[in-house]
Design an enzyme around this catalytic site. Structure first.
Site, PDB file in Angstrom:
ATOM      1  N   ARG A 215      68.613  84.327  37.620  1.00  0.00           N
ATOM      2  CA  ARG A 215      67.882  85.235  38.524  1.00  0.00           C
ATOM      3  C   ARG A 215      67.949  86.650  37.980  1.00  0.00           C
ATOM      4  NH1 ARG A 215      64.963  86.535  42.536  1.00  0.00           N
ATOM      5  NH2 ARG A 215      65.431  88.325  43.849  1.00  0.00           N
ATOM      6  N   LEU A 216      66.806  87.322  38.007  1.00  0.00           N
ATOM      7  CA  LEU A 216      66.761  88.755  37.707  1.00  0.00           C
ATOM      8  C   LEU A 216      66.711  89.446  39.060  1.00  0.00           C
ATOM      9  CD1 LEU A 216      65.947  87.704  34.915  1.00  0.00           C
ATOM     10  CD2 LEU A 216      64.112  89.379  34.863  1.00  0.00           C
ATOM     11  N   SER A 218      66.936  92.770  41.345  1.00  0.00           N
ATOM     12  CA  SER A 218      66.882  94.238  41.285  1.00  0.00           C
ATOM     13  C   SER A 218      67.721  94.819  42.402  1.00  0.00           C
ATOM     14  CB  SER A 218      65.440  94.720  41.456  1.00  0.00           C
ATOM     15  OG  SER A 218      64.650  94.203  40.422  1.00  0.00           O
ATOM     16  N   CYS A 220      69.293  96.557  45.444  1.00  0.00           N
ATOM     17  CA  CYS A 220      68.751  96.981  46.724  1.00  0.00           C
ATOM     18  C   CYS A 220      69.950  97.352  47.587  1.00  0.00           C
ATOM     19  CB  CYS A 220      67.932  95.861  47.355  1.00  0.00           C
ATOM     20  SG  CYS A 220      67.259  96.330  48.962  1.00  0.00           S
ATOM     21  N   CYS A 231      63.955  93.784  54.248  1.00  0.00           N
ATOM     22  CA  CYS A 231      63.583  93.063  53.028  1.00  0.00           C
ATOM     23  C   CYS A 231      64.397  91.768  52.978  1.00  0.00           C
ATOM     24  CB  CYS A 231      63.815  93.917  51.786  1.00  0.00           C
ATOM     25  SG  CYS A 231      65.557  94.352  51.558  1.00  0.00           S
ATOM     26  N   GLY A 259      64.774 100.065  44.342  1.00  0.00           N
ATOM     27  CA  GLY A 259      63.450 100.465  44.857  1.00  0.00           C
ATOM     28  C   GLY A 259      62.306 100.128  43.915  1.00  0.00           C
ATOM     29  N   ASP A 292      55.027  98.902  41.378  1.00  0.00           N
ATOM     30  CA  ASP A 292      56.257  98.393  40.763  1.00  0.00           C
ATOM     31  C   ASP A 292      56.491  99.150  39.466  1.00  0.00           C
ATOM     32  OD1 ASP A 292      58.369  96.879  39.769  1.00  0.00           O
ATOM     33  OD2 ASP A 292      57.542  94.981  40.485  1.00  0.00           O
ATOM     34  N   ARG A 294      59.310  98.825  37.610  1.00  0.00           N
ATOM     35  CA  ARG A 294      60.432  98.243  36.865  1.00  0.00           C
ATOM     36  C   ARG A 294      60.046  97.864  35.437  1.00  0.00           C
ATOM     37  NH1 ARG A 294      62.097  93.684  41.141  1.00  0.00           N
ATOM     38  NH2 ARG A 294      59.855  93.781  41.460  1.00  0.00           N
ATOM     39  N   THR A 315      62.790  82.808  41.516  1.00  0.00           N
ATOM     40  CA  THR A 315      61.940  83.946  41.896  1.00  0.00           C
ATOM     41  C   THR A 315      60.692  83.472  42.625  1.00  0.00           C
ATOM     42  OG1 THR A 315      60.864  85.944  41.063  1.00  0.00           O
ATOM     43  CG2 THR A 315      60.584  83.984  39.737  1.00  0.00           C
ATOM     44  N   LYS A 320      57.587  88.345  36.987  1.00  0.00           N
ATOM     45  CA  LYS A 320      58.870  88.153  36.288  1.00  0.00           C
ATOM     46  C   LYS A 320      58.755  86.980  35.308  1.00  0.00           C
ATOM     47  CE  LYS A 320      62.037  89.894  39.862  1.00  0.00           C
ATOM     48  NZ  LYS A 320      63.104  89.573  40.803  1.00  0.00           N
TER      49      LYS A 320
HETATM   50  N1  LIG Z   1      59.684 100.950  46.479  1.00  0.00           N
HETATM   51  C1  LIG Z   1      60.123 100.020  47.323  1.00  0.00           C
HETATM   52  N2  LIG Z   1      61.071  99.175  46.882  1.00  0.00           N
HETATM   53  C2  LIG Z   1      61.495  98.225  47.727  1.00  0.00           C
HETATM   54  C3  LIG Z   1      61.014  98.092  49.040  1.00  0.00           C
HETATM   55  N3  LIG Z   1      61.665  97.057  49.616  1.00  0.00           N
HETATM   56  C4  LIG Z   1      62.507  96.563  48.684  1.00  0.00           C
HETATM   57  N4  LIG Z   1      62.420  97.258  47.549  1.00  0.00           N
HETATM   58  C5  LIG Z   1      63.059  97.059  46.266  1.00  0.00           C
HETATM   59  O1  LIG Z   1      62.429  95.953  45.665  1.00  0.00           O
HETATM   60  C6  LIG Z   1      63.311  95.322  44.808  1.00  0.00           C
HETATM   61  C7  LIG Z   1      63.325  93.852  45.179  1.00  0.00           C
HETATM   62  O2  LIG Z   1      63.180  93.215  44.071  1.00  0.00           O
HETATM   63  P1  LIG Z   1      63.399  91.662  43.826  1.00  0.00           P
HETATM   64  O3  LIG Z   1      64.454  91.129  44.725  1.00  0.00           O
HETATM   65  O4  LIG Z   1      63.530  91.520  42.374  1.00  0.00           O
HETATM   66  O5  LIG Z   1      62.084  91.039  44.394  1.00  0.00           O
HETATM   67  P2  LIG Z   1      60.696  90.630  43.860  1.00  0.00           P
HETATM   68  O6  LIG Z   1      60.082  91.478  42.823  1.00  0.00           O
HETATM   69  O7  LIG Z   1      59.932  90.484  45.133  1.00  0.00           O
HETATM   70  O8  LIG Z   1      60.900  89.204  43.213  1.00  0.00           O
HETATM   71  P3  LIG Z   1      61.693  87.939  43.704  1.00  0.00           P
HETATM   72  O9  LIG Z   1      62.685  88.361  44.727  1.00  0.00           O
HETATM   73  O10 LIG Z   1      62.315  87.443  42.452  1.00  0.00           O
HETATM   74  O11 LIG Z   1      60.695  86.994  44.252  1.00  0.00           O
HETATM   75  C8  LIG Z   1      64.647  95.990  44.969  1.00  0.00           C
HETATM   76  O12 LIG Z   1      64.834  96.915  43.912  1.00  0.00           O
HETATM   77  C9  LIG Z   1      64.499  96.723  46.294  1.00  0.00           C
HETATM   78  O13 LIG Z   1      65.289  97.891  46.359  1.00  0.00           O
HETATM   79  C10 LIG Z   1      60.016  99.015  49.471  1.00  0.00           C
HETATM   80  O14 LIG Z   1      59.495  98.952  50.572  1.00  0.00           O
HETATM   81  N5  LIG Z   1      59.619  99.950  48.573  1.00  0.00           N
HETATM   82 ZN   LIG Z   2      65.719  94.884  49.488  1.00  0.00          ZN
END
Ligand SMILES: Nc1nc2c(ncn2[C@@H]2O[C@H](COP(=O)(O)OP(=O)(O)OP(=O)(O)O)[C@@H](O)[C@H]2O)c(=O)[nH]1
Ligand SMILES: [Zn+2]
Length: 360
Positions: A215-216, A218, A220, A231, A259, A292, A294, A315, A320
């Protein structure tokens, strides 16, 4: 020249300067430009920069919200009005009060000359995790910068340097038994460009010759640490580790890309806009960011560095999968990760499905 700074080191100094509110200088064969982040600018430094050709560079997303003309396609160069003070500048960069004071224009936007320098200035400010708005004064009077000891960067080399893949070095790894598995191990990786460290949590001893459950994730802070209901990050983190624990092997990359790469302060600005009724994508755009920001190459590079070539990726985000595939990792299977849905995040998840292509 053992102590001479490399370009990467100078870029990092510049990043710190921008966060401090200190101007930097971009220099090229045809002259120099002074750049200062709008978010951290001070009144006296703004006054020192004031000139008829002082420009505020913003992205096209922010320009769309402000109804300014993005003549350069991806950005707009707004001529700073002679009476544009610090509160004008902050309101241009920060959408917090947009709804209370919707009409900020009309704006005079530059359309002559090139915008490459302004584009690079915005990219630098973004990497400092500040609002993507930069003051740019081309050809400043000599007296302004001479002797000021500002960090100077060779403009011509910057775009390439900023686009380069981050090189990470392993720092240390140690055993860490966790709820999901007694056989946990945390690896710390440090980028050579002075940026954020990233972590890998290895569960068991995954066979490098076979596809690894991966899993990658990010970072939060709100979801992973505080248990936010806005979230699904916290439940996804725990479910991914639990599945790795059950299977006896896996690797979770904890990438410090809070974020979606804009940093916690900007994410909280986005949350504040969401309180005003905007969805997660609209909020990023009103701030001036892509939805996004990232760099998924970091995750691909880390997996390769740890000896993995094939993954079963946990994911719901097809980007990704695509990014790993194009950066040397074979995704043999996408493993869905649908957990943590709440009344409070239903709209957020639906927006990601509708606008960012997430799989349901
Ligand atoms: N800018 C922003 N970032 C958010 C928000 N809600 C969550 N995040 C960020 O989004 C990221 C979530 O990423 P991931 O868990 O990798 O989710 P994803 O890209 O949807 O992919 P998967 O979970 O793998 O399906 C984290 O860095 C959170 O901090 C938002 O409303 N705005
Ligand atoms: Zn989150």
């Amino acid at each position: 020249m053992a102590f001479g700074l490399s370009l990467v080191e100078r870029i990092n100094r510049a990043r710190a300067d921008l966060r401090l509110g200190v101007p930097i200088v971009l220099s090229g064969p045809t002259g120099a430009a002074v750049v200062m982040a709008a978010e951290t600018a001070t009144a006296d430094r703004l006054d020192a920069l004031r000139a008829p050709c002082l420009v505020l560079a913003i992205t096209r997303y922010r320009a769309e919200t402000l109804k300014a003309r993005p003549y350069d396609g991806d950005l707009a160069r707004i001529i700073v009005p002679h009476d544009g003070g610090l509160s004008w500048l902050r309101a241009m960069a920060d959408p917090a009060d947009d709804l209370r004071h919707p009409m900020k224009g009309p704006f005079l936007c530059a359309r002559d000359g090139k915008a490459d320098l302004h584009r690079t200035a915005i990219a630098l400010v973004k990497t400092a995790q500040l609002l993507p708005a930069a003051l740019v004064l081309e050809n400043p009077p000599a007296g302004l910068i001479d002797g000021a000891e500002l960090t100077e960067l060779p403009f011509g080399l910057l775009a390439d340097a900023l686009a380069q893949e981050t090189q990470l070095s392993p720092v240390v790894n140690a055993r860490l038994p966790i709820v999901a598995s007694q056989a946990g191990r945390v690896h710390i990786f440090r980028p050579r460009d002075g940026g954020e460290e990233h972590y890998a949590i290895e569960i068991g001893q995954p066979d490098r010759a076979k596809p690894v459950l991966a899993r990658l994730h990010s970072a939060c802070f709100t979801g992973d640490v505080l248990g936010s209901l806005k979230c699904d990050c916290g439940p996804q983190l725990n479910a991914a580790l639990a599945q790795m624990g059950q299977e006896g092997a896996g690797v979770l990359l904890y990438l410090n890309q809070e974020g979606r790469g804009i940093g916690l302060a900007n994410k909280m600005r986005a949350y504040s806009l969401q309180d005003q009724g905007f969805d997660t994508v609209e909020a990023n755009h009103r701030l001036g960011f892509e939805d996004d920001e990232r760099d998924f190459r970091i995750g691909a590079g880390l997996l390769r560095q740890m000896g993995f070539a094939q993954v079963r990726l946990l994911t719901n985000n097809p980007r990704k999968v695509a990014m790993l595939d194009t950066h040397g990792l074979k995704v043999v299977e996408r493993v869905a990760l649908r957990v943590g849905e709440t009344a409070q995040n239903a709209h957020y998840l639906a927006t990601k499905a509708a606008k960012s292509g997430h799989l349901l």
